[in-house]
Design an enzyme around this catalytic site. Structure first.
Site, PDB file in Angstrom:
ATOM      1  N   HIS A 242      62.477  14.541  -3.103  1.00  0.00           N
ATOM      2  CA  HIS A 242      62.636  13.653  -1.947  1.00  0.00           C
ATOM      3  C   HIS A 242      62.906  12.254  -2.482  1.00  0.00           C
ATOM      4  O   HIS A 242      62.223  11.789  -3.385  1.00  0.00           O
ATOM      5  CB  HIS A 242      61.362  13.668  -1.094  1.00  0.00           C
ATOM      6  CG  HIS A 242      61.537  13.005   0.237  1.00  0.00           C
ATOM      7  ND1 HIS A 242      61.701  11.652   0.363  1.00  0.00           N
ATOM      8  CD2 HIS A 242      61.605  13.515   1.486  1.00  0.00           C
ATOM      9  CE1 HIS A 242      61.849  11.356   1.657  1.00  0.00           C
ATOM     10  NE2 HIS A 242      61.800  12.475   2.355  1.00  0.00           N
ATOM     11  N   GLU A 255      61.657   9.861   6.253  1.00  0.00           N
ATOM     12  CA  GLU A 255      63.080   9.696   6.510  1.00  0.00           C
ATOM     13  C   GLU A 255      63.314   9.036   7.873  1.00  0.00           C
ATOM     14  O   GLU A 255      64.384   8.480   8.120  1.00  0.00           O
ATOM     15  CB  GLU A 255      63.708  11.092   6.505  1.00  0.00           C
ATOM     16  CG  GLU A 255      65.092  11.142   5.982  1.00  0.00           C
ATOM     17  CD  GLU A 255      65.446  12.553   5.513  1.00  0.00           C
ATOM     18  OE1 GLU A 255      64.573  13.262   4.970  1.00  0.00           O
ATOM     19  OE2 GLU A 255      66.600  12.920   5.704  1.00  0.00           O
ATOM     20  N   ARG A 258      64.394   5.383   7.665  1.00  0.00           N
ATOM     21  CA  ARG A 258      65.843   5.197   7.533  1.00  0.00           C
ATOM     22  C   ARG A 258      66.546   5.595   8.832  1.00  0.00           C
ATOM     23  O   ARG A 258      67.483   4.936   9.266  1.00  0.00           O
ATOM     24  CB  ARG A 258      66.387   6.033   6.358  1.00  0.00           C
ATOM     25  CG  ARG A 258      66.266   5.342   5.018  1.00  0.00           C
ATOM     26  CD  ARG A 258      66.640   6.277   3.876  1.00  0.00           C
ATOM     27  NE  ARG A 258      65.585   7.266   3.650  1.00  0.00           N
ATOM     28  CZ  ARG A 258      65.791   8.508   3.226  1.00  0.00           C
ATOM     29  NH1 ARG A 258      67.000   8.944   2.974  1.00  0.00           N
ATOM     30  NH2 ARG A 258      64.774   9.327   3.045  1.00  0.00           N
ATOM     31  N   ARG A 279      69.056  14.615   0.989  1.00  0.00           N
ATOM     32  CA  ARG A 279      68.026  14.192   0.044  1.00  0.00           C
ATOM     33  C   ARG A 279      68.457  14.319  -1.412  1.00  0.00           C
ATOM     34  O   ARG A 279      68.139  13.454  -2.233  1.00  0.00           O
ATOM     35  CB  ARG A 279      66.764  15.035   0.274  1.00  0.00           C
ATOM     36  CG  ARG A 279      66.138  14.696   1.589  1.00  0.00           C
ATOM     37  CD  ARG A 279      65.028  15.642   1.940  1.00  0.00           C
ATOM     38  NE  ARG A 279      64.335  15.147   3.123  1.00  0.00           N
ATOM     39  CZ  ARG A 279      63.311  15.754   3.694  1.00  0.00           C
ATOM     40  NH1 ARG A 279      62.855  16.892   3.192  1.00  0.00           N
ATOM     41  NH2 ARG A 279      62.740  15.244   4.746  1.00  0.00           N
ATOM     42  N   HIS A 382      59.331  17.694  -3.797  1.00  0.00           N
ATOM     43  CA  HIS A 382      58.956  17.735  -2.391  1.00  0.00           C
ATOM     44  C   HIS A 382      58.950  19.116  -1.754  1.00  0.00           C
ATOM     45  O   HIS A 382      58.107  19.412  -0.916  1.00  0.00           O
ATOM     46  CB  HIS A 382      59.907  16.828  -1.615  1.00  0.00           C
ATOM     47  CG  HIS A 382      59.548  16.667  -0.184  1.00  0.00           C
ATOM     48  ND1 HIS A 382      58.290  16.245   0.211  1.00  0.00           N
ATOM     49  CD2 HIS A 382      60.237  16.878   0.957  1.00  0.00           C
ATOM     50  CE1 HIS A 382      58.255  16.189   1.547  1.00  0.00           C
ATOM     51  NE2 HIS A 382      59.417  16.588   2.011  1.00  0.00           N
ATOM     52  N   HIS A 383      59.891  19.951  -2.109  1.00  0.00           N
ATOM     53  CA  HIS A 383      59.986  21.231  -1.391  1.00  0.00           C
ATOM     54  C   HIS A 383      60.597  22.271  -2.312  1.00  0.00           C
ATOM     55  O   HIS A 383      61.548  21.989  -3.038  1.00  0.00           O
ATOM     56  CB  HIS A 383      60.874  21.056  -0.145  1.00  0.00           C
ATOM     57  CG  HIS A 383      60.872  22.228   0.782  1.00  0.00           C
ATOM     58  ND1 HIS A 383      60.030  22.334   1.867  1.00  0.00           N
ATOM     59  CD2 HIS A 383      61.606  23.369   0.775  1.00  0.00           C
ATOM     60  CE1 HIS A 383      60.244  23.461   2.500  1.00  0.00           C
ATOM     61  NE2 HIS A 383      61.202  24.117   1.856  1.00  0.00           N
ATOM     62  N   ARG A 422      67.041  21.555   1.364  1.00  0.00           N
ATOM     63  CA  ARG A 422      66.541  21.619   2.739  1.00  0.00           C
ATOM     64  C   ARG A 422      66.762  20.291   3.444  1.00  0.00           C
ATOM     65  O   ARG A 422      66.453  19.235   2.919  1.00  0.00           O
ATOM     66  CB  ARG A 422      65.057  21.953   2.763  1.00  0.00           C
ATOM     67  CG  ARG A 422      64.517  21.965   4.180  1.00  0.00           C
ATOM     68  CD  ARG A 422      63.051  22.288   4.205  1.00  0.00           C
ATOM     69  NE  ARG A 422      62.228  21.293   3.560  1.00  0.00           N
ATOM     70  CZ  ARG A 422      61.889  20.120   4.092  1.00  0.00           C
ATOM     71  NH1 ARG A 422      62.333  19.767   5.285  1.00  0.00           N
ATOM     72  NH2 ARG A 422      61.120  19.278   3.429  1.00  0.00           N
TER      73      ARG A 422
END
Ligand code: ADP
Length: 448
Positions: A242, A255, A258, A279, A382-383, A422
């Site tokens: 991220h 996010e 932004r 991302r 992050h993921h 993602r």
């Protein structure tokens, strides 16, 4: 003691809780098992919202959207690696999932956008609070109202698999006792492995030393448990970083900041990329800066509309100043460069065209209302997009793509839906869509 349940749900993040509620509502007896002392997993940290196209809430706000466009943008964002059947199911069921929550008192009727999406389709609480805490408290309220059994501080250490089907699970309780629970249906909703740095580095040596935004429990143990009963895996090396993580606290800067109009500025004081790109691309640009970090800069207008911003201020992550000059000075930036950057960007907002980086979404408000705010950020793990293989009914598949009877999986433990990247807002959608579907499938099996 011998326990028996129609359905055992492993993990109490969004996927597990949604699955448990759905299975209960279809008449099944359900046990939720959570290894951590608290409910909510990583879901409780989710910030942006839940993506869905063609929803009632979009219609009310006059937002024109289509499932087809949602599909295409998710596929593009995922580098065309997404499993097409799973992504279709995801996009098709998304509006229903928004309604599933609404009928249970969880209203996601504020709408914003995230990187890679051209339409406002990220559904979140209207008051601007982060989606995760709101979602988990709403789901927990529903679990409690139904008196669904929850065991905290208890981990599933084995899935009992005999005669070609799931027969139960073995638990290790808070007191370190081993308990066997009989069940014909296990729903694995154990999340991803971002917090397991050796597992991350095994698949992605380039991520050695990166911080993670995830809670401690995101260690990928559920994947190993399913592999032991034959589950296949997919996309294990697809790990998302991220772009906007505060490095001292590993705090993710949403996010939605932004999405509300914030910009990204280098230490030099210049913008360097389209802030609303996906991302992976934004992260790559930050890593390419000489300092390998950047500042997310926003004004009072953005702060006032996003509760997360106040949380960041309260946590001491934000540098604020009454004027852009003062902010630049505090951050050690060249004042003139920073002033030029703001003036130029505000000009792009006025004419609705970003000549420099082609930002088209959330080019909504000039950065011109004091006080001005900045948070220093850099990427963090992050993921994990990879995970176990499932079919469109959430049945876990073995490495020959055959169903493993009695094993279901939903949420981040599953691979394939998000492909190589993602999109923000697609994880919360994933857990509710596939969580409820897993609950339904498991409850049906109990009736057979
Ligand atoms: P998702 O977003 O897919 O729902 P989360 O990370 O929110 O995933 O939730 C997963 C939950 O599963 C976490 O709370 C984690 O602690 C829990 N968990 C992971 N492995 C086990 C296990 N073996 N036994 C019990 N709970 C587990």
């Amino acid at each position: 003691e011998a326990k028996q349940f129609d359905v055992v749900v492993v993990g109490s993040g969004g996927a597990g809780l949604a699955a448990a509620i759905q299975a209960h509502d279809e008449g099944a007896s359900v046990l939720i098992v959570e290894k951590m002392p608290t409910i909510g997993g990583n879901t409780i940290k989710a910030s942006a919202g839940m993506n869905a196209a063609e929803t009632r809430f979009q219609r009310v706000q006059g937002i024109q959207d289509s499932k087809e466009l949602f599909y295409r943008e998710s596929l593009k964002g995922g580098h065309n690696k997404n499993n097409p059947e799973l992504l279709r199911r995801f996009v098709e069921n998304a509006p229903e999932a928004i309604e599933w929550l609404a009928t249970r008192g969880i209203m996601l009727n504020g709408i914003t956008t995230t990187g890679g999406m051209s339409i406002e389709r990220t559904h979140r609480p209207k008051d601007g609070s982060a989606v995760g805490g709101y979602l988990i408290s709403g789901l927990v309220r529903n679990v409690n109202k139904r008196n669904i059994d929850v065991m905290l501080d208890t981990s599933v250490s084995d899935i009992i698999f005999e005669d070609g089907e799931v027969k139960g699970v073995r638990l290790t309780t808070e007191e370190n006792e081993t308990v066997t629970v009989s069940t014909r249906s296990v729903i694995m909703a154990t999340g991803g492995f971002s917090a397991n740095s050796s597992m991350v580095v095994k698949y992605r040596p380039d991520l050695d030393g990166f911080v993670t935004t995830n809670h401690k429990g995101a260690t990928g143990g559920g994947i190993a448990l399913l592999e032991r009963i034959g589950a296949g895996t997919v996309d294990m090396g697809e790990i998302q970083i991220h772009p906007t993580v505060e490095q001292n606290t590993s705090y993710l800067i949403s996010e939605s900041i932004r999405g509300g109009g914030a910009i990204l500025v280098s230490q030099k004081g210049s913008r360097f990329f389209n802030e609303m790109e996906t991302r992976d691309k934004v992260s790559a640009q930050i890593i390419a800066l000489p300092e390998k970090y950047a500042y997310i800069v926003f004004d009072e207008h953005v702060r006032a509309k996003n509760k997360a911003a106040d949380e960041y201020i309260a946590k001491g992550l934000v540098t604020s100043a009454s004027s852009p000059e003062a902010l630049a000075k505090t951050l050690g930036m060249d004042e003139n460069t920073f002033l030029d950057t703001l003036e130029r960007y505000n000009g792009f907002v006025a004419k609705q065209h970003d000549d420099d980086f082609g930002r088209t979404t959330a080019l909504r408000a000039p950065v011109n209302e004091g006080p001005f705010h900045a948070i220093r950020i850099a990427p963090g793990v992050h993921h994990t997009m990879g995970g176990v293989t499932i079919n469109t009914q959430t049945c876990v598949l073995n490495s020959d793509k055959q169903v493993i009877p009695g094993a279901f999986a939903a949420g981040e433990v599953v691979g394939g839906i998000h492909g190589g990247n993602r999109i923000g807002g697609n994880a919360v959608a994933d857990i509710i869509i596939f969580g409820t579907l897993a609950g339904h499938q498991a409850a049906m099996r109990a009736k057979q």
